[in-house]
Design an enzyme around this catalytic site. Structure first.
Site, PDB file in Angstrom:
ATOM      1  N   TYR A 128       0.980  -1.292  -0.171  1.00  0.00           N
ATOM      2  CA  TYR A 128       0.043   0.122   0.012  1.00  0.00           C
ATOM      3  C   TYR A 128       0.933   1.115  -0.124  1.00  0.00           C
ATOM      4  CZ  TYR A 128      -4.331  -2.623   1.346  1.00  0.00           C
ATOM      5  OH  TYR A 128      -5.416  -3.468   1.144  1.00  0.00           O
ATOM      6  N   TYR A 167      -0.893 -10.118   0.422  1.00  0.00           N
ATOM      7  CA  TYR A 167       0.194  -9.649   1.315  1.00  0.00           C
ATOM      8  C   TYR A 167       0.132 -10.059   2.706  1.00  0.00           C
ATOM      9  CZ  TYR A 167      -3.465  -6.143   2.817  1.00  0.00           C
ATOM     10  OH  TYR A 167      -4.596  -5.679   3.059  1.00  0.00           O
TER      11      TYR A 167
END
Lengths: 262, 208
Positions: A128, A167
């Site tokens: 992110y 992730y």
């Protein structure tokens, strides 16, 4: 800015007939909490200290809940629904190019027009663009990871992006999030406000995700999984996934010479 | 078998996660992307009404402030009218007031602030008077479905005592969890609030 990326096209949909709105007081249909994750879901550890323990107080909808903020095209910029272009500095972002499209509906099957849909996601490597994300996968210099759109008069929205990567996160030692896109949706009244996540058909991490499996209802979980929509893909450019979002339905109410809530 | 009703089911909620800022307030995530941004400032210089600051924290079960929480507020204008077509009450609309804003908590202190105006008393569709209040919606990592609550104002004692929603709260001791406390600081009116997610002072949350 990359001048090479072709413009994002509008992949239209066939539309089912909606149900008539039931008559009533203009309130929203009672939320079925059994299809939502419980506030206290110990398998998702962060929920333990952040979940109310008292019962929610049931509140019949007043004007405070039936109304909500109204947004318009003036609130948005021209590239807000194009995540391939809206943060591009010297080229396209890395990753599988995809279109995500669908309709925002209410529980009667009617499109929710002119409502704000916001979305955010990790990049193709699962990282992110956020000052608090320290995952070792690299930031993509050409990818911001957020966008927004206003539904059209039928509730339709679409945007272009790259497919996010999975992730790891700290829940169990080896917890991984399936690839997902976060969605925020308004509807016409503040009681319809909803945040959810869209997942991708076929992702093997879906059945083992501690957040996704907080949802007690298998069908409700399946409705968060977007199917590949090959018909809406752009040949030699982008695959497409379809994701319809359903907000609470609303009973009609009559005032003056027109109905509201339908 | 009876005929099927064929209603759709609401999409299930999922947590907003720790990176909610990216999508909803990207400047807080650390980057600049949109030309136009939503914020915690609901007023323009021309908005009618008394300027107030709402200032508070959201506390977890240990009493620690959430530092990754996002709040949205929705409120009527100074005349008690919501800027929405379903509100046909008598108060005048204010073109300079949408009535909605969002704020992330400070990453260090957990403090959440809004710059807004004090809403007027609301007349509901049934004609009953409701005390001035601000509707609050809370999302964060660990919150699986957005939490709805309200803020009322400490200087509205009479209106609060008659408010139909506050009076729905069975235990009077819990009503005070929704009252923001007025003070003045450097000439500014500040209403302070604390939202407790758990514990003996747990805030009243609504199933709206």
């Amino acid at each position: 800015m990359n001048a090479q990326a072709p413009a994002l096209r509008d992949p239209r949909l066939n539309r089912p007939e909606p149900l008539p709105p039931p008559l009533g007081d203009g309130g929203f249909f009672q939320r079925d909490r059994a299809i939502h994750p419980p506030v206290h879901a110990p398998g998702y550890k962060s929920s333990v200290l952040r979940s109310p323990r008292q019962s929610l107080l049931s509140l019949e909808n007043s004007i405070s809940e039936i109304t909500g903020p109204v947004f318009g095209h003036n609130d948005l910029g021209p590239l807000d629904n194009d995540l391939i272009r809206n943060y591009a500095k010297d080229g396209d972002p890395v990753g599988e190019r995809i279109i995500v499209h669908g309709r925002v509906l209410d529980e009667t099957g009617r499109g929710v027009p002119n409502t704000l849909v916001e979305f955010w996601q990790a990049n193709a490597g699962g990282r992110y663009r956020h000052k608090k994300d320290t995952y070792l996968a690299p930031i993509d210099p050409n990818f911001g990871g957020c966008g927004r759109a206003l539904t059209d008069d039928t509730g339709y929205y679409y945007f272009r992006t790259v497919k996010p990567g999975p992730y790891p996160w700290r829940n169990y030692v080896n917890s991984w999030r399936p690839a997902h896109i976060h969605f925020s949706v308004f509807g016409s009244g503040f009681a319809q406000r909803l945040i959810t996540q869209m997942y991708f058909e076929g992702d093997p991490l879906i059945p083992v995700c501690p957040i996704l499996t907080t949802i007690p209802d298998k069908d409700a979980l399946d409705r968060l999984v977007a199917p590949l929509d090959l018909n809406a893909s752009t040949p030699f450019d982008s695959l497409a996934y379809r994701f319809d979002i359903v907000l609470r339905g609303q009973r009609s109410t009559y005032f003056e010479n027109r109905t509201a809530g339908n | 078998m009876p005929q099927p009703l064929n209603y759709l089911k609401e999409t299930a909620s999922q947590t907003a996660g720790p990176y909610v800022h990216i999508g909803l307030i990207p400047a807080m995530a650390g980057f600049d992307i949109f030309e136009k941004n939503f914020s915690n400032v609901l007023v323009t210089p021309n908005t009618k009404g008394e300027r107030i600051t709402l200032e508070g924290k959201v506390l977890d079960g240990t009493g620690t402030p959430l530092r990754d929480v996002l709040l949205e507020i929705w409120q009527a204008n100074a005349a008690g009218r919501y800027n929405h077509p379903a509100d046909r009450s008598a108060g005048a609309l204010d073109d300079e007031f949408r009535g909605w804003g969002r704020a992330g908590s400070d990453f260090d202190s957990g403090l959440v602030t809004f710059e807004t105006i004090k809403p007027g008393a609301i007349t509901d569709r049934t004609g009953r008077k409701c005390a001035p209040h601000v509707n609050v919606w809370i999302v964060a990592r660990g919150i699986n479905i957005g939490l709805n609550t309200r803020l009322y104002f400490s200087d509205e004692e009479a209106a609060n005592a008659a408010d139909p929603v506050l009076n729905l709260i069975e235990h009077p001791v819990r009503r005070k969890t929704l009252i923001a406390t007025r003070s003045e600081r450097a000439g500014k009116v500040v209403y302070a609030f604390t939202i407790n997610l758990q514990g003996p002072e747990e805030t009243v949350f609504f199933d709206v």
